[in-house]
Write an enzyme that holds these catalytic residues in place. Structure first.
Site, PDB file in Angstrom:
ATOM      1  N   HIS A 161      28.316  79.114  60.822  1.00 33.48           N
ATOM      2  CA  HIS A 161      28.541  79.015  62.264  1.00 33.48           C
ATOM      3  C   HIS A 161      29.948  79.473  62.644  1.00 33.48           C
ATOM      4  O   HIS A 161      30.216  79.774  63.817  1.00 33.48           O
ATOM      5  CB  HIS A 161      28.322  77.577  62.719  1.00 33.48           C
ATOM      6  CG  HIS A 161      27.759  77.453  64.105  1.00 33.48           C
ATOM      7  ND1 HIS A 161      28.094  78.320  65.127  1.00 33.48           N
ATOM      8  CD2 HIS A 161      26.878  76.570  64.637  1.00 33.48           C
ATOM      9  CE1 HIS A 161      27.440  77.958  66.231  1.00 33.48           C
ATOM     10  NE2 HIS A 161      26.698  76.916  65.959  1.00 33.48           N
ATOM     11  N   ASP A 379      12.153  92.349  64.977  1.00 34.06           N
ATOM     12  CA  ASP A 379      10.964  93.029  64.443  1.00 34.06           C
ATOM     13  C   ASP A 379      11.389  93.893  63.256  1.00 34.06           C
ATOM     14  O   ASP A 379      12.136  94.858  63.415  1.00 34.06           O
ATOM     15  CB  ASP A 379      10.335  93.896  65.545  1.00 34.06           C
ATOM     16  CG  ASP A 379       9.072  94.612  65.088  1.00 34.06           C
ATOM     17  OD1 ASP A 379       8.690  94.486  63.908  1.00 34.06           O
ATOM     18  OD2 ASP A 379       8.472  95.320  65.923  1.00 34.06           O
TER      19      ASP A 379
END
Length: 439
Positions: A161, A379
């Protein structure tokens, strides 16, 4: 849910071309001690049949290409030894990210596409996450691709993070997807630009934290055990609640997040009210994107942390009696003050109460919006994921994550661990309790 994961290969994936060797500064938000953590998510992809090449190989090659423009992600966190206090930086050494391939002798249908992953024990799901690499490698990104018998696959993704927020991590993974589908370069050019989020007045605050705490702060373990539950809310219910708000306010509008956050906070308060005093103060906390709040506009390709906590307080009695419209207005007012509150923090170093370290109490509810991060648009050549979900190894703060229902359904999925077992049934009945808000 029984399945056996067999890991078949592992190793570092470096950039596929030479990249700069330098040391980059992190922003004042990147270096907040609360962000010394790893975000863990599962991304489920259905029937990967468009390529003869296995998904693992396609994604591995695409990662190497994407790490050329995103070369800091192939580096390592380090502390500036020349500074008079531990200052976290990124050493761009090109070492690479950790990549694991695995397979499972069952289909995704047999495990229901991990639709209810948040309710599955972490000990089961951790086999779909990459195991720790050998000591000393310390990658910023770790990925495991687990191929299922149906040719579908699950990506277990672990991100530091300190270098990306959710929007930034999704931006990188979308770039990997573009490379996997044959693009020569990402459609969005990545930009470091951390120097645009600096605050000399906050440096003194970070000096007060020892190196060990900066590396991995460990919050105290609360004396309660939170139960996981998924709550699905249809698009029709969301639209009805929005229309009700529109009517009762004389034409004011609200977002889906406003409605869901207000509903969850109010309903959870009612569910746990037997453990609370009427005048007990409750906290609602969520992070707001601050990319448009800076004096200098961040470039489109910025992929670092840029958010600020919004904190709202109310008494138990107030929340129990309040209408949904009242609570939505509280949230909207707090959001309207974001520019002022963020400006105070970034410019003046107002740190009497650290906004990034909220109290770990049963009376605190943290809500995070995941549906708009961009992971549902990634994708790799087989279409976007059926769904993606967080993996929480420890539940130390009551949490509600606002996501999307698994494809092809529409609507909101609330992934929660926000109540103890005694209050779980009341929380789970929430969808049937929306009628009192729709008039």
């Amino acid at each position: 849910m029984d399945f056996i994961v067999r890991r078949t290969s592992h190793g570092l994936v470096p950039p596929s071309e030479p990249t700069p060797s330098d040391v980059l500064e992190l922003s004042i938000i990147d270096r907040q001690p609360a962000l010394r953590c790893i975000a863990r998510t599962l991304h489920v992809f259905r029937h990967a049949t468009a390529h003869a090449t296995p998904a693992g190989r396609v994604i591995r090659e695409a990662l190497g290409k994407a790490l050329v423009p995103y070369y800091p992600l192939a580096g390592r966190l380090k502390f500036d030894s020349a500074a008079n206090f531990p200052r976290l930086q990124i050493e761009c050494c090109g070492a690479g990210i950790w990549f694991v391939e695995a397979n499972v002798d069952c289909s995704l249908q047999e495990v229901d596409y991990f639709e209810n992953a948040t309710s599955i024990p972490y000990e089961t799901l951790e086999h779909l996450l990459p195991p720790p690499p050998p000591h000393g490698l310390d990658p910023l990104v770790l990925i495991q691709i687990t191929q299922f018998k149906c040719n579908g696959f699950v990506m277990g993704l672990m991100f530091s993070h300190a270098i990306c927020d959710g929007v930034g991590a999704a931006q990188f993974m979308k770039a990997v997807g573009e490379m996997a589908r044959g693009a020569e370069r990402p459609s969005i050019t990545p930009s470091w630009s951390r120097e645009l989020i600096q605050s000399p007045s906050l440096e003194a605050y970070l000096k007060s934290f020892p190196t060990t705490l900066l590396s991995s702060p460990q919050p105290p373990i609360p004396p309660y055990k939170l139960e996981h539950a998924n709550i699905d809310i249809s698009s029709d219910d969301i639209n009805s609640l929005k229309q009700n708000f529109l009517r009762q306010t004389g034409g004011q509008r609200c977002s889906t997040f406003d409605i869901v956050a207000a509903s969850l906070w109010r309903h959870r308060t009612r569910a746990i009210s037997d453990t609370l005093k009427e005048n007990e103060e409750l906290i609602l906390l969520f992070f707001a994107n601050c990319r448009k709040q800076l004096s200098q506009l961040l470039p489109e390709g910025f992929y670092g942390n840029c958010f600020f906590p919004i904190i709202i307080t109310a008494t138990c009695e107030m929340l129990k009696r309040a209408s949904l419209v009242d609570v939505v207005k509280m949230i909207q007012e707090a959001k309207a003050n974001l520019t002022i509150e963020f400006g105070k923090w970034i410019d003046c170093g107002v740190v009497d109460v650290d906004p990034f370290f909220p109290p770990m109490l049963y009376t605190t509810l943290f809500i995070s919006e995941w549906g708009r991060l961009g992971f549902n648009e990634v994708d790799y050549g087989w279409g976007p994921p059926v769904h993606f979900t967080p993996i929480q190894d420890t539940s130390i703060m009551p949490v509600g994550i606002v996501g999307c229902q698994p494809s092809p359904r529409s609507g909101i999925r609330l992934m929660t661990w926000c109540v103890e077992k005694a209050h779980l049934q009341s929380l789970a009945n929430w969808p049937t309790g929306l009628e009192d808000d729709v008039q």
